[in-house]
Design an enzyme around this catalytic site. Structure first.
Site, PDB file in Angstrom:
ATOM      1  N   HIS A 256      17.512   3.296 -77.793  1.00 49.68           N
ATOM      2  CA  HIS A 256      18.501   2.239 -78.042  1.00 49.68           C
ATOM      3  C   HIS A 256      18.609   1.850 -79.509  1.00 49.68           C
ATOM      4  O   HIS A 256      19.333   0.901 -79.824  1.00 49.68           O
ATOM      5  CB  HIS A 256      18.154   0.966 -77.271  1.00 49.68           C
ATOM      6  CG  HIS A 256      18.271   1.088 -75.793  1.00 49.68           C
ATOM      7  ND1 HIS A 256      19.409   0.785 -75.096  1.00 49.68           N
ATOM      8  CD2 HIS A 256      17.371   1.493 -74.869  1.00 49.68           C
ATOM      9  CE1 HIS A 256      19.208   0.979 -73.802  1.00 49.68           C
ATOM     10  NE2 HIS A 256      17.971   1.411 -73.638  1.00 49.68           N
TER      11      HIS A 256
ATOM     12  N   LYS B  84      25.683 -12.540 -80.927  1.00 53.13           N
ATOM     13  CA  LYS B  84      24.697 -11.471 -80.773  1.00 53.13           C
ATOM     14  C   LYS B  84      23.412 -11.949 -81.437  1.00 53.13           C
ATOM     15  O   LYS B  84      23.419 -12.977 -82.114  1.00 53.13           O
ATOM     16  CB  LYS B  84      25.183 -10.178 -81.426  1.00 53.13           C
ATOM     17  CG  LYS B  84      25.781 -10.350 -82.833  1.00 53.13           C
ATOM     18  CD  LYS B  84      26.355  -9.061 -83.384  1.00 53.13           C
ATOM     19  CE  LYS B  84      27.758  -8.754 -82.953  1.00 53.13           C
ATOM     20  NZ  LYS B  84      27.851  -7.560 -82.135  1.00 53.13           N
ATOM     21  N   ARG B  85      22.310 -11.214 -81.242  1.00 57.67           N
ATOM     22  CA  ARG B  85      21.093 -11.595 -81.947  1.00 57.67           C
ATOM     23  C   ARG B  85      21.333 -11.612 -83.444  1.00 57.67           C
ATOM     24  O   ARG B  85      22.173 -10.875 -83.970  1.00 57.67           O
ATOM     25  CB  ARG B  85      19.959 -10.608 -81.608  1.00 57.67           C
ATOM     26  CG  ARG B  85      19.327 -10.852 -80.262  1.00 57.67           C
ATOM     27  CD  ARG B  85      18.724 -12.252 -80.169  1.00 57.67           C
ATOM     28  NE  ARG B  85      17.493 -12.329 -80.935  1.00 57.67           N
ATOM     29  CZ  ARG B  85      16.273 -12.344 -80.411  1.00 57.67           C
ATOM     30  NH1 ARG B  85      16.103 -12.328 -79.102  1.00 57.67           N
ATOM     31  NH2 ARG B  85      15.217 -12.419 -81.182  1.00 57.67           N
TER      32      ARG B  85
ATOM     33  N   LYS C 178      23.389  -6.555 -88.351  1.00 54.74           N
ATOM     34  CA  LYS C 178      24.593  -7.018 -87.652  1.00 54.74           C
ATOM     35  C   LYS C 178      25.501  -7.829 -88.576  1.00 54.74           C
ATOM     36  O   LYS C 178      26.642  -8.113 -88.255  1.00 54.74           O
ATOM     37  CB  LYS C 178      24.202  -7.837 -86.428  1.00 54.74           C
ATOM     38  CG  LYS C 178      23.437  -7.015 -85.370  1.00 54.74           C
ATOM     39  CD  LYS C 178      23.021  -7.864 -84.182  1.00 54.74           C
ATOM     40  CE  LYS C 178      22.119  -7.154 -83.193  1.00 54.74           C
ATOM     41  NZ  LYS C 178      22.820  -6.235 -82.289  1.00 54.74           N
TER      42      LYS C 178
ATOM     43  N   THR D 265      27.459  -3.953 -76.634  1.00 58.50           N
ATOM     44  CA  THR D 265      28.091  -4.095 -75.326  1.00 58.50           C
ATOM     45  C   THR D 265      28.958  -5.353 -75.318  1.00 58.50           C
ATOM     46  O   THR D 265      29.919  -5.438 -74.553  1.00 58.50           O
ATOM     47  CB  THR D 265      27.043  -4.174 -74.202  1.00 58.50           C
ATOM     48  OG1 THR D 265      26.011  -5.081 -74.603  1.00 58.50           O
ATOM     49  CG2 THR D 265      26.431  -2.822 -73.923  1.00 58.50           C
TER      50      THR D 265
ATOM     51  N   LYS E  97      32.882  -6.422 -73.682  1.00 60.19           N
ATOM     52  CA  LYS E  97      33.224  -7.639 -72.929  1.00 60.19           C
ATOM     53  C   LYS E  97      34.385  -8.376 -73.603  1.00 60.19           C
ATOM     54  O   LYS E  97      35.269  -8.911 -72.935  1.00 60.19           O
ATOM     55  CB  LYS E  97      31.999  -8.562 -72.819  1.00 60.19           C
ATOM     56  CG  LYS E  97      30.837  -7.925 -72.063  1.00 60.19           C
ATOM     57  CD  LYS E  97      29.507  -8.663 -72.259  1.00 60.19           C
ATOM     58  CE  LYS E  97      28.334  -7.784 -71.855  1.00 60.19           C
ATOM     59  NZ  LYS E  97      27.026  -8.304 -72.325  1.00 60.19           N
TER      60      LYS E  97
HETATM   61  C1  KOT Z   1      14.504  -3.378 -79.226  1.00 64.06           C
HETATM   62  C2  KOT Z   1      13.211  -3.028 -79.538  1.00 64.06           C
HETATM   63  C3  KOT Z   1      12.859  -1.693 -79.701  1.00 64.06           C
HETATM   64  C4  KOT Z   1      13.817  -0.724 -79.552  1.00 64.06           C
HETATM   65  C5  KOT Z   1      15.127  -1.080 -79.254  1.00 64.06           C
HETATM   66  C6  KOT Z   1      15.475  -2.398 -79.094  1.00 64.06           C
HETATM   67  C7  KOT Z   1      16.821  -2.793 -78.764  1.00 64.06           C
HETATM   68  C8  KOT Z   1      17.997  -2.124 -78.872  1.00 64.06           C
HETATM   69  N1  KOT Z   1      17.104  -3.965 -78.279  1.00 64.06           N
HETATM   70  N2  KOT Z   1      18.370  -4.063 -78.049  1.00 64.06           N
HETATM   71  N3  KOT Z   1      18.924  -2.942 -78.418  1.00 64.06           N
HETATM   72  C9  KOT Z   1      20.358  -2.796 -78.215  1.00 64.06           C
HETATM   73  O1  KOT Z   1      20.547  -2.071 -77.007  1.00 64.06           O
HETATM   74  C10 KOT Z   1      21.887  -2.151 -76.568  1.00 64.06           C
HETATM   75  C11 KOT Z   1      21.969  -1.454 -75.242  1.00 64.06           C
HETATM   76  O2  KOT Z   1      21.858  -0.081 -75.389  1.00 64.06           O
HETATM   77  C12 KOT Z   1      22.829  -1.568 -77.602  1.00 64.06           C
HETATM   78  O3  KOT Z   1      24.134  -1.772 -77.171  1.00 64.06           O
HETATM   79  C13 KOT Z   1      22.622  -2.203 -78.964  1.00 64.06           C
HETATM   80  O4  KOT Z   1      23.362  -1.525 -79.937  1.00 64.06           O
HETATM   81  C14 KOT Z   1      21.144  -2.180 -79.332  1.00 64.06           C
HETATM   82  O5  KOT Z   1      20.937  -2.881 -80.525  1.00 64.06           O
END
Ligand code: KOT
Length: 824
Positions: free
Chosen positions: A366, A558-559, A564, A666, A670
């Site tokens: 991710h 978003k976070r 970002k 995501t 939405k």
């Molecule tokens: C958090 C910690 C370690 C590795 C990955 C993450 C992570 C990635 N947390 N959220 N993400 C998000 O995942 C979403 C679902 O796939 C994506 O849409 C988004 O771009 C990621 O930032």
């Protein structure tokens, strides 16, 4: 004519009268109160109990059908499930929302007030956890056998308060007064060993065996949350593990007179599932976090194996029956754990165990952010999971000596580069490498991201095993993110295309034919206005700021993270504010900039950005010189429940990450689904959204991914942009004054510092001019009411691809190969 509603069909559905009876019955017999004395919380719980009569029945039917079919199932292992509230969603999916609303009305209650009693189940940080929640909704909707496995945190993500403009973290206690959706299953408790040492023993047959003598033992108590598919045919389970002290341990100490020691033992064990780590996309390497990971993986694997053994006497069919999806690397320790169980406990030889593991596990990546790529210190592993470390060493030895040696003979540098163990002052286990080496598939979460996973993250692994790499573009559930959160637009679509769109979101494309139809446009934009009026009220309540629903609602939720680029948004707001101050006649539509974001508690700059937004909001919102043309709002405690009010009310969706850094996003989906126009970079799923809705219906700006890489390679110098753009220089310098923080100059200076002395790692300054121009294009376009309405409709009508049901079907085709099971 009254608008039609998409209502889930369900043979069990209750009429209004039956629902009333059921609620009253539960008030009395489940909650020990009555209509006259009950408070809203009791009414909410009674409503849930009424729904649960239907849900639990479907749950039983589903598990019966799965057991009878002995069907292959996916096990979705995730440290996070960001579920939000369940009541409204479940009412919709069971198909009794209207009955419940009318029943409550008859009983003198407003369903909104009653449902507002439910705390969010915030067992996740952001995108990764919310994706897991959408996926289990889709799996149930599509009737696939699936179990979600995670941790039953006592405290989910912290509640954010804003005091004096700064973020304060408060504990979240989502189940303080009980949660009507969960079922405790003491019959399925598991024991989890930890610490200790490994003994090598030789059996009478002369064979060597490894025995792990654990130093501690804790137990995992499963709590099941029913996952109600749309129309409630299938109800799957989300199984969350709570940690407790293992009985015999504290009793031993207790009996020996050590009551206090036994209490310490108890609280250490309970600490494991006490709290969700609040760090999104960064790793800390804390021992308790490793124990959390192992704890839920060990419990889940035991659970999976226990179920498998009901129908099988050996492991030859295991990988045919079970696929285990690792939601990022957080559950990676499940790999050595399954190896350990198969070899040490079940007596399989290495090669057979390895074959099973490498046919069972699949891994989703991710993020490409280096600080989010998990590594664990070897010494920590050795202390907590000594046997697992041995197994990882052996996996690595075989990988390097067999596979890497065969491909790159005699290349020690390559071995060092690809080793699962990173050498250095502190030796580290690279979890992502362990995943790629083991798993039969590794996937990214949007087309562009999956390419970068291959090219930039794992290029050599991709050379070794190109067939292992896949893309599955993310999606969102249309049940929560349109049907439940935007009733008005949902019923407009049901009028237009019938009631099947909550399953097949591509049906909405029919609306494209009406994109220029004046009546359709009016209806669509009236709904947008209604949602903006509703949001304006929320903003007034939470922030005491008045906003005009006729203004452009421009939202970034978003976070909070530098990549970002909320601070790029801030720089542009300052530029607009400055233009308005310099020229009171500056032409622009009224604009409300809305933010929602939590910062990781230890992420100083992220917290400074929140402070800056709030201080700037104070100033801008109270500056009469700009005549209300500009408002800035920071909504505290952004979470799923607030998101449900924000997406439907947005005109502009801010998706402004540095190209190459947002894996997918995501929220972008939405927003578009609810008729907002994307203002974004060519990053993550923005690329595919633009493809679907057409380039002319989005506002793309900034460097693309290749240009970002090239600029960085050439030596990016933010000072060039600072000195080259007087407006940019002015707003950056503004941050150093006390204009926004009267009497306290420098309070906002860390942002400027990070962008200049700090080297601006995410190229805010390089993209500023382009971003600012894109905003001018947005403003111009908004003045053309018909042109805007057309684009909003096309956006909403054209994002059917981003249904999480489609994502799940892609996983099934490319990775899981499941078959649907229809319960009776
Ligand atoms: C958090 C910690 C370690 C590795 C990955 C993450 C992570 C990635 N947390 N959220 N993400 C998000 O995942 C979403 C679902 O796939 C994506 O849409 C988004 O771009 C990621 O930032």
């Amino acid at each position: 004519m009254a608008a039609k509603k998409a209502t889930a069909k369900n043979a069990l559905a209750l009429s209004k009268e039956q629902f009333k009876d059921s609620i009253v019955k539960h008030l009395r017999s489940t909650l020990g109160t009555d209509e006259a004395r009950a408070n809203n919380q009791a009414w909410w719980k009674a409503t849930c109990s009424a729904v649960n009569e239907l849900v639990f029945d479907r749950l039983t039917e589903t598990s019966k059908a799965n057991a009878e079919n002995d069907s292959r199932a996916v096990h979705y292992l995730s440290l996070e499930f960001l579920m939000g509230r369940l009541t409204v969603n479940n009412l919709h999916n069971v198909g009794v929302f209207d009955a419940a609303r009318d029943a409550l009305t008859d009983l003198g209650k407003d369903i909104n007030d009653i449902c507002d009693e439910e705390p969010d189940m915030a067992l996740g940080n952001g995108g990764l956890g919310r994706l897991a929640a959408c996926f289990i909704d889709s799996l149930a909707t599509l009737n696939y056998p699936a179990v979600g496995y995670g941790i039953h945190y006592e405290h989910g993500l912290f509640r954010q308060e804003i005091q004096g403009g700064r973020q304060i973290e408060r504990p979240d206690s989502w189940r303080e007064y009980g949660n009507p959706w969960e079922i405790c299953r003491p019959e399925s408790i598991q024991e989890v060993p930890l610490y200790g040492y490994v003994e090598t023993v030789f059996g009478e047959d002369g064979k060597m065996r490894k025995v792990w003598h654990a130093g501690r033992q804790i137990k995992g108590v499963p709590w099941d949350i029913p996952v109600v598919g749309y129309e409630a045919k299938t109800v799957n389970v989300l199984r969350l593990w709570e940690s407790k002290a293992a009985d015999f341990f504290d009793w031993d100490v207790f009996n020996a007179g050590g009551y206090v020691d036994s209490q310490a033992e108890k609280s250490q064990a309970e600490a494991v599932s006490k709290v969700l780590y609040p760090n999104d996309e960064s790793e800390q390497g804390k021992e308790l976090r490793l124990i959390q990971q192992y704890f839920f993986c060990a419990c889940s694997l035991k659970d999976i194996i226990r179920r498998y053994k009901r129908n099988h006497t050996d492991f030859s069919q295991f990988s045919k029956q079970a696929v285990i999806q690792l939601n990022d690397t957080h559950p990676t320790v499940a790999i050595p754990e399954l190896m350990r169980i198969l070899i040490d406990e079940e007596g399989l030889v290495w090669d057979d165990a390895w074959k099973i593991c490498s046919e069972t596990f699949a891994y989703t990546n991710h993020t490409l952010l280096p600080e989010a790529l998990e590594k664990w210190a070897v010494y920590l592993f050795e202390k907590v999971l000594p046997r697992h470390l041995e197994i990882i060493y052996e996996i690595n030895r075989r990988f390097l000596e067999d596979e890497v040696e065969a491909k790159w003979p005699g290349n020690d540098e390559m071995k060092r580069h690809l080793s699962i163990i990173e050498e250095g002052e502190t030796r580290m286990v690279r979890m992502a490498f362990l995943c790629v080496v083991t798993c039969f598939k590794t996937n990214g979460v949007a087309a562009m991201h999956s390419e970068l996973v291959k090219q930039d993250l794992f290029p050599e692994f991709c050379e070794l095993w190109p067939e292992r790499f896949e893309n599955v573009t993310n999606g969102v559930t249309p049940r929560r993110w349109l049907l439940a959160c935007n009733e008005e637009l949902a019923s407009m679509y049901t009028d237009l295309v019938g009631d099947q769109w909550p399953r097949d979101l591509t049906l909405l494309s029919k609306a494209n034919e009406f994109a220029d139809d004046a009546k359709f446009q009016k209806k669509f934009m009236d709904i947008k206005h209604t949602k903006k009026v509703q949001l304006a009220k929320v903003i007034k309540d939470l922030c005491d700021v008045e906003v005009d629903p006729n203004a452009i609602f421009d939202i970034q939720i978003k976070r909070l993270h530098e990549y970002k680029r909320q601070h790029l948004n801030v720089l542009h707001i300052l530029a607009l504010y400055r233009r308005l101050l310099e020229n009171p006649n500056y032409e622009m539509n009224k604009r409300v900039f809305i933010f929602g974001a939590k910062a990781a508690p230890g992420y100083k700059l992220a917290k400074d950005i929140i402070y800056a937004i709030n201080k700037i909001a104070d100033k801008v919102n109270n500056d009469e010189r700009i005549q209300g043309k500009l408002k800035v709002v920071f909504l505290p405690n952004y979470r799923v429940t607030l998101a449900e009010k924000l997406f439907p009310a947005a005109d502009v969706s801010e998706q402004i990450s540095t190209a190459g850094y947002e894996a997918s996003g995501t929220g972008n989906m939405k927003f578009a689904l609810n008729g907002a126009l994307t203002l974004g970079t060519l990053d993550g799923a923005n690329v595919e959204i633009a493809e679907e809705v057409g380039d002319e219906n989005v506002f793309i700006f900034g460097l693309n991914c290749d240009e970002v890489k090239a600029l960085k390679a050439a030596g990016y110098n933010p000072w060039d942009y600072y000195y080259g753009n007087p407006e940019l220089k002015a707003v950056l310098d503004w941050l150093e004054t006390d204009y926004f923080t009267p009497g306290a100059p420098g309070e906002l200076a860390s942002i400027k510092q990070s962008l200049l002395e700090g080297g601006d790692p995410y190229l805010c300054l390089a993209d500023f001019a382009s971003y600012s121009e894109a905003h001018i294009a947005v403003d111009k376009m908004y003045s053309d009411k018909k042109g805007w309405a057309r684009k909003a409709i096309i956006n909403s009508a054209s994002v059917g691809k981003f249904n999480s049901d489609r994502s799940i079907e892609d996983y099934v085709d490319r990775i899981w190969h499941l078959e649907k099971v229809m319960p009776n």
